[in-house]
Design an enzyme around this catalytic site. Structure first.
Site, short mmCIF file in Angstrom:
data_model
loop_
_atom_site.label_atom_id
_atom_site.label_comp_id
_atom_site.label_asym_id
_atom_site.label_seq_id
_atom_site.Cartn_x
_atom_site.Cartn_y
_atom_site.Cartn_z
N ASN A 1 0.27 -1.29 0.13
CA ASN A 1 0.04 -0.21 0.13
C ASN A 1 0.88 1.12 -0.09
OD1 ASN A 1 1.03 -0.40 2.67
ND2 ASN A 1 -0.87 0.32 3.78
N SER B 1 6.96 2.61 1.06
CA SER B 1 7.68 2.71 -0.04
C SER B 1 6.78 3.70 -1.25
CB SER B 1 7.62 0.96 0.20
OG SER B 1 6.34 0.77 0.10
N SER C 1 12.13 -10.59 13.73
CA SER C 1 13.35 -10.11 14.43
C SER C 1 13.85 -10.34 15.66
CB SER C 1 12.25 -8.26 14.36
OG SER C 1 13.18 -7.91 15.20
N TYR D 1 5.96 -2.07 18.95
CA TYR D 1 6.41 -3.03 17.44
C TYR D 1 7.58 -4.19 17.12
CZ TYR D 1 9.92 -4.22 13.81
OH TYR D 1 10.57 -5.52 12.79
N LYS E 1 5.88 -8.19 16.72
CA LYS E 1 6.42 -9.48 16.43
C LYS E 1 5.92 -10.60 16.93
CE LYS E 1 8.15 -7.50 12.13
NZ LYS E 1 7.62 -8.10 11.31
N ARG F 1 20.66 5.60 24.36
CA ARG F 1 19.34 5.23 23.85
C ARG F 1 18.46 4.53 24.61
NH1 ARG F 1 18.33 3.49 16.95
NH2 ARG F 1 18.81 1.85 18.39
P1 NAD Z 1 9.49 -1.62 4.78
O1 NAD Z 1 8.95 -0.79 5.77
O2 NAD Z 1 10.62 -0.72 3.72
O3 NAD Z 1 8.65 -2.36 3.83
C1 NAD Z 1 7.68 -2.42 3.89
C2 NAD Z 1 6.63 -2.81 3.74
O4 NAD Z 1 5.14 -3.37 3.59
C3 NAD Z 1 6.64 -1.61 3.07
O5 NAD Z 1 6.82 -1.54 1.76
C4 NAD Z 1 4.93 -0.71 3.28
O6 NAD Z 1 4.68 0.70 2.44
C5 NAD Z 1 4.65 -2.44 3.68
N1 NAD Z 1 2.96 -2.12 4.12
C6 NAD Z 1 2.83 -2.13 5.43
N2 NAD Z 1 2.37 -1.61 5.71
C7 NAD Z 1 1.12 -2.37 5.03
C8 NAD Z 1 -0.52 -2.95 4.75
N3 NAD Z 1 -1.31 -3.12 5.77
N4 NAD Z 1 -0.21 -3.24 3.78
C9 NAD Z 1 0.08 -2.76 2.70
N5 NAD Z 1 1.12 -3.52 2.36
C10 NAD Z 1 1.79 -3.30 3.91
O7 NAD Z 1 10.64 -2.75 6.01
P2 NAD Z 1 11.53 -3.06 5.61
O8 NAD Z 1 12.71 -3.06 6.01
O9 NAD Z 1 11.24 -4.40 4.25
O10 NAD Z 1 11.15 -4.78 6.72
C11 NAD Z 1 10.39 -5.90 5.67
C12 NAD Z 1 9.43 -6.70 7.45
O11 NAD Z 1 10.86 -6.86 8.08
C13 NAD Z 1 8.89 -5.97 8.37
O12 NAD Z 1 8.14 -6.72 8.79
C14 NAD Z 1 9.82 -5.23 8.98
O13 NAD Z 1 8.92 -5.47 10.13
C15 NAD Z 1 10.64 -6.53 8.64
N6 NAD Z 1 11.97 -6.43 10.01
C16 NAD Z 1 13.12 -5.63 9.44
C17 NAD Z 1 13.79 -5.36 10.31
C18 NAD Z 1 14.78 -4.06 9.37
O14 NAD Z 1 15.75 -3.36 10.25
N7 NAD Z 1 14.67 -3.76 8.17
C19 NAD Z 1 14.67 -6.07 10.83
C20 NAD Z 1 13.46 -7.07 11.71
C21 NAD Z 1 12.47 -7.18 11.51
C1 UD1 Z 2 16.72 -1.19 16.09
C2 UD1 Z 2 15.51 -1.49 16.68
C3 UD1 Z 2 14.77 -2.49 16.63
C4 UD1 Z 2 15.16 -3.35 15.56
C5 UD1 Z 2 16.31 -2.69 15.34
C6 UD1 Z 2 16.45 -3.07 13.48
C7 UD1 Z 2 15.79 0.16 18.47
C8 UD1 Z 2 15.36 0.63 20.04
N1 UD1 Z 2 15.69 -1.64 18.71
O1 UD1 Z 2 17.53 -2.12 16.88
O2 UD1 Z 2 13.73 -2.80 17.35
O3 UD1 Z 2 14.61 -4.74 15.68
O4 UD1 Z 2 16.36 -1.43 14.94
O5 UD1 Z 2 15.04 -2.59 12.69
O6 UD1 Z 2 15.61 0.86 18.12
N2 UD1 Z 2 23.19 3.81 17.37
C9 UD1 Z 2 23.83 5.58 16.86
N3 UD1 Z 2 23.55 6.24 16.59
C10 UD1 Z 2 22.27 6.76 15.64
C11 UD1 Z 2 21.51 4.70 15.36
C12 UD1 Z 2 22.41 3.83 15.93
O7 UD1 Z 2 24.58 4.59 18.13
O8 UD1 Z 2 21.60 7.22 15.24
C13 UD1 Z 2 23.25 2.52 17.31
C14 UD1 Z 2 22.47 1.96 18.54
O9 UD1 Z 2 22.52 2.41 19.53
C15 UD1 Z 2 22.81 0.74 18.28
C16 UD1 Z 2 23.21 0.57 16.75
O10 UD1 Z 2 23.92 1.78 16.57
O11 UD1 Z 2 24.02 0.36 19.67
C17 UD1 Z 2 22.23 -0.08 15.85
O12 UD1 Z 2 21.63 0.87 16.09
P1 UD1 Z 2 19.57 0.08 14.89
O13 UD1 Z 2 20.73 0.46 13.53
O14 UD1 Z 2 18.64 1.26 15.60
O15 UD1 Z 2 19.41 -1.50 15.52
P2 UD1 Z 2 18.87 -1.73 17.24
O16 UD1 Z 2 19.81 -0.79 17.93
O17 UD1 Z 2 19.79 -3.18 16.99
#
Ligand code: NAD
Ligand code: UD1
Length: 336
Positions: free
Chosen positions: A32, A36, A124, A148, A152, A291
């Site tokens: 949606n 993105s 995650s 969040y 999960k 943080r």
């Molecule tokens: P992203 O936001 O780039 O992708 C998620 C997509 O889902 C987006 O394009 C958004 O528009 C779409 N979306 C959300 N709700 C929707 C709905 N109701 N209907 C249709 N589309 C919808 O995020 P990403 O980084 O690609 O993450 C993908 C998945 O992986 C997510 O579920 C996220 O929670 C999970 N995840 C991401 C990370 C990370 O660090 N990127 C880490 C762990 C888990």
């Molecule tokens: C964050 C989320 C986590 C999510 C993950 C992947 C929080 C508290 N946790 O985790 O739930 O699953 O992203 O999307 O937000 N850092 C800095 N400066 C910055 C940004 C980050 O020092 O501006 C540090 C953080 O303290 C951490 C590391 O970089 O030690 C990674 O941070 P980040 O990329 O946000 O990932 P997570 O903390 O693992």
């Protein structure tokens, strides 16, 4: 037959679409665009030579999801769709619970109506909460520090119950560690809205001049250099993990969970240093307070994915830094 990638226009979904298309797997993307852009489709086509179907749909809309299953022969689903900003989930918990739980339930129910059984879920490492690394899949889950993370955890529980009740179901839970980087072409990558919450997009935006400096959130953790340690994984390695998970789902029923990480922890200072060395750009930083909700060290034990899926992350931290910068440099304002 096609694989439905919900949230397929997003960061991880678009890279997975590329990996699957290059492996000869047909994909249908549904999104949606809440976080993105449909412009990603042309980029996927430029890389793969294939323009997959991209459907604008809210996955919470049952009729819209039914229409996708009516129009396409969907053999399996990778469910990426979800909202993922931790801070926003604290401010808007109902929106997060509604969107993330409802979309997962709706897709699962429609799959059942159409007799479809293979479901791979984007979970995650956040479900592990505060536990000592390296984390194995058998570590306790729960104890999340924000809504969040709880979405999960809850969707994992829903999927475990559904698989226990329906022996024909085949569910794979993938617990991602810290996905970073971009496709080596520089055509697709991470494109966060507003101020990035995560480390790598913040670093690239400082490097490209969109932000003045990075704030390192704490240098007094019990880690080798005092800054936080995480398991960064190249998004293309992560994408390939989904192919392995799908192959597994095709030949097994039940619910299985895998960490997708490298098993290697890197500190914030190491990231900043590596990024600077690999790309020849300076990333100015200051030390700030910790943080809220952050943990000292989070990294995977990736052995199960290696043994059972035959998948292992191959790309280095230098690759992640190079590719993240290549995308940022070529697309200073994302896809716009
Ligand atoms: P992203 O936001 O780039 O992708 C998620 C997509 O889902 C987006 O394009 C958004 O528009 C779409 N979306 C959300 N709700 C929707 C709905 N109701 N209907 C249709 N589309 C919808 O995020 P990403 O980084 O690609 O993450 C993908 C998945 O992986 C997510 O579920 C996220 O929670 C999970 N995840 C991401 C990370 C990370 O660090 N990127 C880490 C762990 C888990
Ligand atoms: C964050 C989320 C986590 C999510 C993950 C992947 C929080 C508290 N946790 O985790 O739930 O699953 O992203 O999307 O937000 N850092 C800095 N400066 C910055 C940004 C980050 O020092 O501006 C540090 C953080 O303290 C951490 C590391 O970089 O030690 C990674 O941070 P980040 O990329 O946000 O990932 P997570 O903390 O693992």
């Amino acid at each position: 037959m096609s694989i439905l990638l919900t949230g397929g226009a997003g960061y991880i979904g678009s890279h997975t679409a590329v990996s699957m298309l290059q492996a000869g797997i047909d994909v249908v993307l549904a999104d949606n665009f809440v976080n993105s852009s449909p412009k990603v489709l042309a980029r996927i086509e430029a890389i793969t030579g294939v323009r997959p179907t991209l459907i604008e749909a809210d996955l919470c809309d049952r009729e819209a999801v039914r229409a996708i299953f009516r129009a396409h022969e969907i053999s399996g689903v990778v469910h990426f769709a979800g909202l993922k900003a931790v801070g926003e989930s604290v401010a808007q918990p109902l929106r997060y619970y509604r969107n993330n739980l409802d979309s997962a339930l709706t897709v699962l129910e429609v799959m059942r109506e159409f007799g479809r059984t293979q479901f791979v879920f984007s979970s995650s490492a956040t479900v592990y909460g505060d536990q000592p690394a390296p984390l194995t899949e058998s570590a306790q889950t729960g104890g999340c520090s924000n809504p969040y993370g709880w979405t999960k955890f809850m969707i994992e529980e829903i999927l475990k119950s559904a698989a226990a009740a329906g022996p024909q179901l085949s569910v794979v839970l993938l617990r991602y560690f810290n996905p970073v980087g971009a496709h080596e072409s520089g055509l697709i990558g991470e494109n966060p809205n507003g101020t990035p919450n995560n480390l790598m997009p913040y670093i690239t935006q400082v490097a490209v001049g969109r932000r003045e400096k990075l704030t390192v959130f704490g240098d007094d953790y019990d880690t080798p250099d005092g800054s936080g340690v995480r398991d960064y994984i190249h998004v293309c390695d992560l994408a390939e993990g989904h192919l392995a998970a799908l192959r597994y789902a095709e030949s097994h029923t039940g619910c299985e969970v895998f960490n997708l990480g490298t098993g290697r922890g890197s500190s914030v200072f190491e990231m900043v240093r590596t990024f600077g060395e690999v790309n020849g750009v300076d990333v100015p930083y200051v030390i700030g307070p910790r943080r809220a909700g952050d943990l000292a060290a989070v990294y995977a034990d990736p052995a199960k994915a290696q043994q059972v899926l035959g998948w292992t992350a191959k790309r280095s931290l230098a690759d992640m830094c190079r590719d993240a910068w290549n995308f940022q440099r070529r697309n200073p304002n994302g896809y716009e």
